[in-house]
Write a protein that holds these residues in place. Structure first.
Motif, PDB file in Angstrom:
ATOM      1  N   LEU A 129       0.757  -1.232   0.164  1.00  0.00           N
ATOM      2  CA  LEU A 129       0.029  -0.270  -0.019  1.00  0.00           C
ATOM      3  C   LEU A 129       0.712   1.325  -0.014  1.00  0.00           C
ATOM      4  CD1 LEU A 129      -3.015   1.205   0.250  1.00  0.00           C
ATOM      5  CD2 LEU A 129      -2.593   1.423   2.667  1.00  0.00           C
ATOM      6  N   GLU A 130       1.921   1.263   0.881  1.00  0.00           N
ATOM      7  CA  GLU A 130       2.772   2.318   0.874  1.00  0.00           C
ATOM      8  C   GLU A 130       3.937   2.335  -0.108  1.00  0.00           C
ATOM      9  OE1 GLU A 130       2.755   5.022   2.952  1.00  0.00           O
ATOM     10  OE2 GLU A 130       0.757   4.519   3.898  1.00  0.00           O
ATOM     11  N   ARG A 131       4.149   1.431  -0.697  1.00  0.00           N
ATOM     12  CA  ARG A 131       5.180   1.403  -1.813  1.00  0.00           C
ATOM     13  C   ARG A 131       6.442   1.515  -0.849  1.00  0.00           C
ATOM     14  NH1 ARG A 131       1.908   3.961  -6.587  1.00  0.00           N
ATOM     15  NH2 ARG A 131       1.013   2.235  -7.077  1.00  0.00           N
ATOM     16  N   ALA A 132       6.650   0.914   0.134  1.00  0.00           N
ATOM     17  CA  ALA A 132       7.475   1.241   1.235  1.00  0.00           C
ATOM     18  C   ALA A 132       8.809   0.762   1.457  1.00  0.00           C
ATOM     19  CB  ALA A 132       6.950   0.568   2.752  1.00  0.00           C
ATOM     20  N   TYR A 133       9.571   0.476   0.001  1.00  0.00           N
ATOM     21  CA  TYR A 133      10.666   0.200  -0.276  1.00  0.00           C
ATOM     22  C   TYR A 133      11.801   0.839   0.400  1.00  0.00           C
ATOM     23  CZ  TYR A 133      15.202  -1.149  -2.520  1.00  0.00           C
ATOM     24  OH  TYR A 133      16.423  -1.577  -2.587  1.00  0.00           O
ATOM     25  N   PRO A 134      12.787   0.496   1.187  1.00  0.00           N
ATOM     26  CA  PRO A 134      12.933  -1.011   1.680  1.00  0.00           C
ATOM     27  C   PRO A 134      12.380  -1.267   3.004  1.00  0.00           C
ATOM     28  CG  PRO A 134      14.961   0.369   1.966  1.00  0.00           C
ATOM     29  CD  PRO A 134      13.954   1.291   1.518  1.00  0.00           C
ATOM     30  N   ARG A 157      -0.606   6.643   3.495  1.00  0.00           N
ATOM     31  CA  ARG A 157      -1.982   6.421   3.633  1.00  0.00           C
ATOM     32  C   ARG A 157      -2.172   5.759   4.771  1.00  0.00           C
ATOM     33  NH1 ARG A 157      -3.047   3.786  -2.356  1.00  0.00           N
ATOM     34  NH2 ARG A 157      -3.028   5.725  -3.661  1.00  0.00           N
ATOM     35  N   ILE A 158      -0.945   5.164   5.672  1.00  0.00           N
ATOM     36  CA  ILE A 158      -1.108   4.696   6.936  1.00  0.00           C
ATOM     37  C   ILE A 158      -0.502   5.870   7.611  1.00  0.00           C
ATOM     38  CG2 ILE A 158      -0.244   3.013   8.554  1.00  0.00           C
ATOM     39  CD1 ILE A 158      -2.044   1.870   6.747  1.00  0.00           C
ATOM     40  N   GLN A 159      -1.212   6.162   8.826  1.00  0.00           N
ATOM     41  CA  GLN A 159      -0.822   7.315   9.734  1.00  0.00           C
ATOM     42  C   GLN A 159       0.186   6.750  10.574  1.00  0.00           C
ATOM     43  OE1 GLN A 159      -1.745  10.652   8.918  1.00  0.00           O
ATOM     44  NE2 GLN A 159      -2.477   9.585   7.094  1.00  0.00           N
ATOM     45  N   THR A 160       1.140   7.702  10.831  1.00  0.00           N
ATOM     46  CA  THR A 160       2.193   7.443  11.914  1.00  0.00           C
ATOM     47  C   THR A 160       2.486   8.785  12.616  1.00  0.00           C
ATOM     48  OG1 THR A 160       4.125   7.460  10.512  1.00  0.00           O
ATOM     49  CG2 THR A 160       3.297   5.302  10.859  1.00  0.00           C
ATOM     50  N   PRO A 161       2.306   8.787  13.845  1.00  0.00           N
ATOM     51  CA  PRO A 161       2.041   7.937  14.778  1.00  0.00           C
ATOM     52  C   PRO A 161       0.317   7.367  14.480  1.00  0.00           C
ATOM     53  CG  PRO A 161       2.295   9.885  15.924  1.00  0.00           C
ATOM     54  CD  PRO A 161       2.543  10.170  14.551  1.00  0.00           C
ATOM     55  N   GLY A 162      -0.012   6.381  15.007  1.00  0.00           N
ATOM     56  CA  GLY A 162      -1.416   5.901  14.645  1.00  0.00           C
ATOM     57  C   GLY A 162      -1.545   4.598  15.255  1.00  0.00           C
ATOM     58  N   VAL A 163      -2.934   4.386  15.572  1.00  0.00           N
ATOM     59  CA  VAL A 163      -3.172   3.222  16.016  1.00  0.00           C
ATOM     60  C   VAL A 163      -4.409   2.344  15.525  1.00  0.00           C
ATOM     61  CG1 VAL A 163      -4.212   2.131  18.159  1.00  0.00           C
ATOM     62  CG2 VAL A 163      -2.688   4.084  18.287  1.00  0.00           C
ATOM     63  N   TYR A 164      -4.343   1.027  15.273  1.00  0.00           N
ATOM     64  CA  TYR A 164      -5.115   0.386  14.077  1.00  0.00           C
ATOM     65  C   TYR A 164      -5.694  -0.797  14.743  1.00  0.00           C
ATOM     66  CZ  TYR A 164      -3.724   3.717  10.627  1.00  0.00           C
ATOM     67  OH  TYR A 164      -3.324   4.840   9.694  1.00  0.00           O
ATOM     68  N   ARG A 165      -6.839  -1.315  14.372  1.00  0.00           N
ATOM     69  CA  ARG A 165      -7.021  -2.646  14.826  1.00  0.00           C
ATOM     70  C   ARG A 165      -7.235  -3.421  13.397  1.00  0.00           C
ATOM     71  NH1 ARG A 165     -10.771  -1.621  18.320  1.00  0.00           N
ATOM     72  NH2 ARG A 165      -9.258  -1.710  20.023  1.00  0.00           N
ATOM     73  N   ALA A 166      -7.075  -4.842  13.302  1.00  0.00           N
ATOM     74  CA  ALA A 166      -7.242  -5.780  12.250  1.00  0.00           C
ATOM     75  C   ALA A 166      -8.872  -6.237  12.503  1.00  0.00           C
ATOM     76  CB  ALA A 166      -6.302  -6.926  12.011  1.00  0.00           C
ATOM     77  N   SER A 173      -8.771   2.458  11.926  1.00  0.00           N
ATOM     78  CA  SER A 173      -8.278   3.194  12.567  1.00  0.00           C
ATOM     79  C   SER A 173      -8.880   3.239  13.920  1.00  0.00           C
ATOM     80  CB  SER A 173      -8.256   4.672  11.997  1.00  0.00           C
ATOM     81  OG  SER A 173      -7.666   5.743  12.793  1.00  0.00           O
ATOM     82  N   VAL A 174      -8.297   3.248  15.152  1.00  0.00           N
ATOM     83  CA  VAL A 174      -8.573   3.590  16.559  1.00  0.00           C
ATOM     84  C   VAL A 174      -8.496   4.711  17.043  1.00  0.00           C
ATOM     85  CG1 VAL A 174      -8.589   2.479  18.824  1.00  0.00           C
ATOM     86  CG2 VAL A 174      -8.115   0.783  17.014  1.00  0.00           C
ATOM     87  N   LEU A 175      -9.768   5.566  17.453  1.00  0.00           N
ATOM     88  CA  LEU A 175      -9.699   6.535  18.008  1.00  0.00           C
ATOM     89  C   LEU A 175      -9.355   6.744  19.036  1.00  0.00           C
ATOM     90  CD1 LEU A 175     -13.119   7.912  16.257  1.00  0.00           C
ATOM     91  CD2 LEU A 175     -10.702   8.604  15.389  1.00  0.00           C
ATOM     92  N   PRO A 176      -8.901   7.922  19.877  1.00  0.00           N
ATOM     93  CA  PRO A 176      -8.290   7.767  21.272  1.00  0.00           C
ATOM     94  C   PRO A 176      -9.366   7.700  22.158  1.00  0.00           C
ATOM     95  CG  PRO A 176      -7.374   9.649  20.217  1.00  0.00           C
ATOM     96  CD  PRO A 176      -8.209   8.864  19.238  1.00  0.00           C
ATOM     97  N   SER A 177     -10.637   7.973  21.871  1.00  0.00           N
ATOM     98  CA  SER A 177     -11.933   7.592  22.697  1.00  0.00           C
ATOM     99  C   SER A 177     -12.036   5.956  22.711  1.00  0.00           C
ATOM    100  CB  SER A 177     -13.098   8.305  22.367  1.00  0.00           C
ATOM    101  OG  SER A 177     -13.376   7.873  21.007  1.00  0.00           O
ATOM    102  N   ASP A 178     -11.857   5.232  21.689  1.00  0.00           N
ATOM    103  CA  ASP A 178     -12.017   3.884  21.712  1.00  0.00           C
ATOM    104  C   ASP A 178     -10.967   2.994  22.575  1.00  0.00           C
ATOM    105  OD1 ASP A 178     -13.988   4.609  19.825  1.00  0.00           O
ATOM    106  OD2 ASP A 178     -12.841   3.891  18.200  1.00  0.00           O
ATOM    107  N   LEU A 179      -9.850   3.716  22.998  1.00  0.00           N
ATOM    108  CA  LEU A 179      -8.992   2.958  23.692  1.00  0.00           C
ATOM    109  C   LEU A 179      -9.125   2.820  25.004  1.00  0.00           C
ATOM    110  CD1 LEU A 179      -5.619   4.645  22.092  1.00  0.00           C
ATOM    111  CD2 LEU A 179      -6.442   2.453  21.793  1.00  0.00           C
ATOM    112  N   MET A 180      -9.986   3.623  25.632  1.00  0.00           N
ATOM    113  CA  MET A 180     -10.620   3.601  26.941  1.00  0.00           C
ATOM    114  C   MET A 180     -11.458   2.522  27.375  1.00  0.00           C
ATOM    115  SD  MET A 180      -8.902   6.037  28.193  1.00  0.00           S
ATOM    116  CE  MET A 180      -7.825   7.534  27.606  1.00  0.00           C
TER     117      MET A 180
END
Length: 180
Positions: A129-134, A157-166, A173-180
């Motif tokens: 997705l990010e064409r993240a070589y290397p 396309r992937i936000q860093t810093p960021g929190v995700y759940r598969a 994307s996990v919002l800060p309110s979802d972490l509580m």
């Protein structure tokens, strides 16, 4: 500029070199040139990482912050890192650990909550997705209880810093309110 070089070898070594060249369908000179190129790369990597590199595996293994880490010029291979990440997790299994994707461009991470069996698929998905070589390292961080995969996220396309759940094979994307 090319130079002609004369060196001696035993008859057995000459026969072996001739057989290798014939099997590969190249000249002995080309074979020696390729061998020197591989040795040059091995020595360069040894100088960069300070340890003997496994040229078959394509990485060096060291310890950092109490965890194992594999480093190499590009660990993604032909499958966007799926096999290498899977191999690392199988070699160093940890129950309940998460996945961290380290963005080498801005030195930040995306934390991804997912089961270990999904981590190789997610790491290769992010790489593509990010064409993240290397992809430069795969490691374990005992302090954060996470596997860390380092790559250059070039598309944003992937936000860093960021929190995700598969969830169901997708990253949410996990919002800060979802972490509580």
């Amino acid at each position: 500029m090319r130079k002609k070089v004369l060196f001696t070898m035993s008859a057995a070594e000459d026969t072996e070199l001739t057989n290798w060249a014939n099997r590969d369908g190249i000249t002995k000179s080309t074979l020696l040139h390729d061998m020197i190129g591989r040795e040059r790369k091995r020595r360069m990597l040894e100088g960069r990482y300070g340890t003997e590199i496994d040229m078959v595996a394509g990485y060096t293994e060291t310890t950092l912050m109490g965890g194992k880490i594999w480093r190499g010029d590009d660990l993604a291979g032909s499958d966007a890192g799926f096999a290498r990440v899977k191999e690392f997790i199988e070699r160093y299994p940890h129950e309940g650990w998460t996945l961290s994707i380290y963005n080498a461009l801005d030195e930040s991470t995306a934390e991804i909550d997912c089961p270990a069996e999904e981590m190789p698929k997610i790491a290769s998905f992010v790489y593509n997705l990010e064409r993240a070589y290397p992809m430069t390292f795969i490691g374990e961080n005992p302090l954060t209880e996470s596997y860390v995969v380092g790559m250059a996220l070039t598309r944003g396309r992937i936000q860093t810093p960021g929190v995700y759940r598969a969830e169901n094979g997708k990253l949410r994307s996990v919002l800060p309110s979802d972490l509580m």
